[in-house]
Write an enzyme that holds these catalytic residues in place. Structure first.
Site, PDB file in Angstrom:
ATOM      1  N   ASP A  26       3.291  -0.588   6.167  1.00 39.89           N
ATOM      2  CA  ASP A  26       2.267  -0.738   5.127  1.00 39.89           C
ATOM      3  C   ASP A  26       2.855  -0.379   3.756  1.00 39.89           C
ATOM      4  O   ASP A  26       3.314   0.757   3.549  1.00 39.89           O
ATOM      5  CB  ASP A  26       1.102   0.205   5.504  1.00 39.89           C
ATOM      6  CG  ASP A  26      -0.154  -0.072   4.711  1.00 39.89           C
ATOM      7  OD1 ASP A  26      -0.095  -0.838   3.744  1.00 39.89           O
ATOM      8  OD2 ASP A  26      -1.195   0.511   5.066  1.00 39.89           O
ATOM      9  N   GLY A  72      -1.501  -9.243   1.469  1.00 39.97           N
ATOM     10  CA  GLY A  72      -1.447 -10.658   1.113  1.00 39.97           C
ATOM     11  C   GLY A  72      -0.879 -10.930  -0.277  1.00 39.97           C
ATOM     12  O   GLY A  72      -0.963 -12.047  -0.783  1.00 39.97           O
ATOM     13  N   ASP A 122      -8.228  -4.929   2.872  1.00 41.40           N
ATOM     14  CA  ASP A 122      -8.820  -4.354   4.086  1.00 41.40           C
ATOM     15  C   ASP A 122     -10.183  -4.961   4.415  1.00 41.40           C
ATOM     16  O   ASP A 122     -11.026  -5.156   3.545  1.00 41.40           O
ATOM     17  CB  ASP A 122      -9.001  -2.839   3.916  1.00 41.40           C
ATOM     18  CG  ASP A 122      -7.668  -2.107   3.911  1.00 41.40           C
ATOM     19  OD1 ASP A 122      -6.615  -2.781   3.769  1.00 41.40           O
ATOM     20  OD2 ASP A 122      -7.665  -0.878   4.049  1.00 41.40           O
TER      21      ASP A 122
HETATM   22  C1  GLA Z   1      -4.094   0.499   4.171  1.00 32.53           C
HETATM   23  C2  GLA Z   1      -4.129  -0.579   5.250  1.00 32.53           C
HETATM   24  C3  GLA Z   1      -5.147  -0.207   6.305  1.00 32.53           C
HETATM   25  C4  GLA Z   1      -4.795   1.140   6.915  1.00 32.53           C
HETATM   26  C5  GLA Z   1      -4.701   2.197   5.814  1.00 32.53           C
HETATM   27  C6  GLA Z   1      -4.159   3.511   6.347  1.00 32.53           C
HETATM   28  O1  GLA Z   1      -5.293   0.538   3.473  1.00 32.53           O
HETATM   29  O2  GLA Z   1      -4.421  -1.824   4.696  1.00 32.53           O
HETATM   30  O3  GLA Z   1      -5.182  -1.213   7.333  1.00 32.53           O
HETATM   31  O4  GLA Z   1      -3.582   1.030   7.608  1.00 32.53           O
HETATM   32  O5  GLA Z   1      -3.837   1.772   4.763  1.00 32.53           O
HETATM   33  O6  GLA Z   1      -3.997   4.482   5.356  1.00 32.53           O
END
Ligand code: GLA
Length: 390
Positions: free
Chosen positions: A147, A194, A215
């Protein structure tokens, strides 16, 4: 076991190992499983993961195809003097946890960031990529969600947008190479919301899947915003290289059954990963039925691996279609309006000539032979999902 039997088992398992390690064979169909974030957020620990693994088996989800049990953010602890990452006190023994999950016939996933910190401000992998990949492999990890998080802050210091983009690609490539170096097949899931049209380059940095959106949340408006915005992206997704419109919210309670059916149907047509995001230990029969519908899963997991796309949109109604390996098509009639709408679809316009056999997927009913057109009343925020064959 007789000697010939033992040899056969050895040959079969060696072959399986080689097969599983071919990079192209990882995630041959969109990954299915569960992830801790949507429901448990930061409240995830060893006991939670074991309970979810147990429930994945007991509920029938494993037998329906769900495989990965994925720990999202907040497992990370400190690095030791050698720089090796350790889990925090919520996960006292990651290897034992992986052994437990594997003993159930499931696989274990984990989460990190190419930045110094994860999105929840835990330790990221920056500068420790090879060490972390090796630690995951030693633990028995099978899936990594990587991430972007704090790497975004470092990218802001890049002299040009092109340099920032390059920095991101290099960071993702670095972890890909580190994972390969371990020799363990680990599904590589990119998460950077994205940005920079990731669907165009996610495969080139080794991603098996990449988040195409920000998200998701457990509301129809957000799920629909994300799901229907996938129009036009089908051509960038293929076996081992999937667009990921984020994890499922089915069973979390913020949408009604029609809305969750839309969620599942759209994700199946998109060939999206199916990562449940609810508490598997507390599911109503309705939630289990939504998550384990074999006919819907068969569409998602279709062996041709060709995602569907939007065919037409008229006001709040949209028709989506996905070509399937047996020559049939999955066709979704989606109504984004809160009230029911009459919808019509012409199979000729979808490439069929002559009469077709139509099956109502959620209803589990054959609708018989249809000459050219199908017409139905689609519930508000709902869907009619058809499987149509010559
Ligand atoms: C981001 C990701 C989520 C999740 C959080 C965790 O927002 O997009 O899917 O993994 O981090 O902190």
């Amino acid at each position: 076991m007789p000697r010939s039997g033992a040899i056969a088992v050895f040959v079969a398992s060696a072959w399986l190992t080689i097969f599983a390690q071919q990079p192209g064979k990882l995630a041959a169909t969109p990954p299915m499983g569960w992830n801790s974030w949507n429901h448990f957020n930061k409240q995830v620990d060893d006991a939670t993961i074991r309970a979810q693994a147990d429930a994945m088996v007991a509920s029938g989800m494993r037998d329906a195809g769900y495989l990965y049990v994925n720990i999202d953010d907040t497992w990370e602890g400190e690095r030791d003097a050698q720089g090796i990452i350790h889990a925090n006190s919520k996960f006292p023994d990651m290897k034992a946890l992986a052994d437990y999950v594997h003993s159930k016939g499931l696989k274990l996933g984990i989460y990190s960031s190419p930045g110094t910190k994860t999105c929840a401000k835990y330790e990221g992998s920056y500068g420790h990529e090879e060490q972390d990949a090796q630690t995951y492999a030693d633990w028995g990890i099978d899936y990594l969600k990587y991430d972007l998080c704090s790497l975004r802050d470092m990218m802001k210091d890049a002299p040009t947008p092109e340099a920032a983009h390059k920095m991101m690609l290099e960071a993702y490539t670095k972890m890909h190479k580190a994972l390969l170096k371990t020799g363990r097949p680990i599904v590589y899931s990119l998460c950077q919301y994205g940005n920079d049209a990731v669907w165009k380059w996610g495969g080139s940095v080794g991603g098996n899947l990449w988040r195409t959106t920000g998200d998701i949340s457990d509301r129809y408006a957000r799920m629909a915003e994300i799901g229907f915005a996938q129009a036009g992206l089908a051509k960038y997704s293929s076996p081992g290289r999937w667009n990921d419109p984020d994890m499922l919210e089915v069973g979390n309670g913020g949408m009604n059954a029609e809305e969750y059916r839309t969620h599942m149907s759209l994700w199946a047509i998109l060939a999206a990963p199916l990562l449940a995001g609810n508490d598997l230990t507390k599911m109503t029969p309705e939630t289990v039925a939504l998550l384990t519908n074999r006919n819907v899963i068969a569409i998602d997991q279709d062996s041709a691996g060709i995602p569907g796309d939007r065919v037409s949109a008229e006001g709040p109604t949209e028709i989506w279609a996905r070509p399937l390996a047996d020559g049939s098509k999955a066709i979704g009639l989606f109504n984004r309006h809160p009230q029911p709408m009459e919808m019509r679809v012409s199979f000729r316009q979808l490439g069929f000539s002559g009469p077709v056999q139509v099956r109502d997927v959620w209803g589990g009913k054959d609708l018989g032979t249809v000459q050219d057109e199908y017409q139905g009343r689609v519930p508000g925020h709902g869907v009619i999902l058809l499987r149509v064959a010559k």
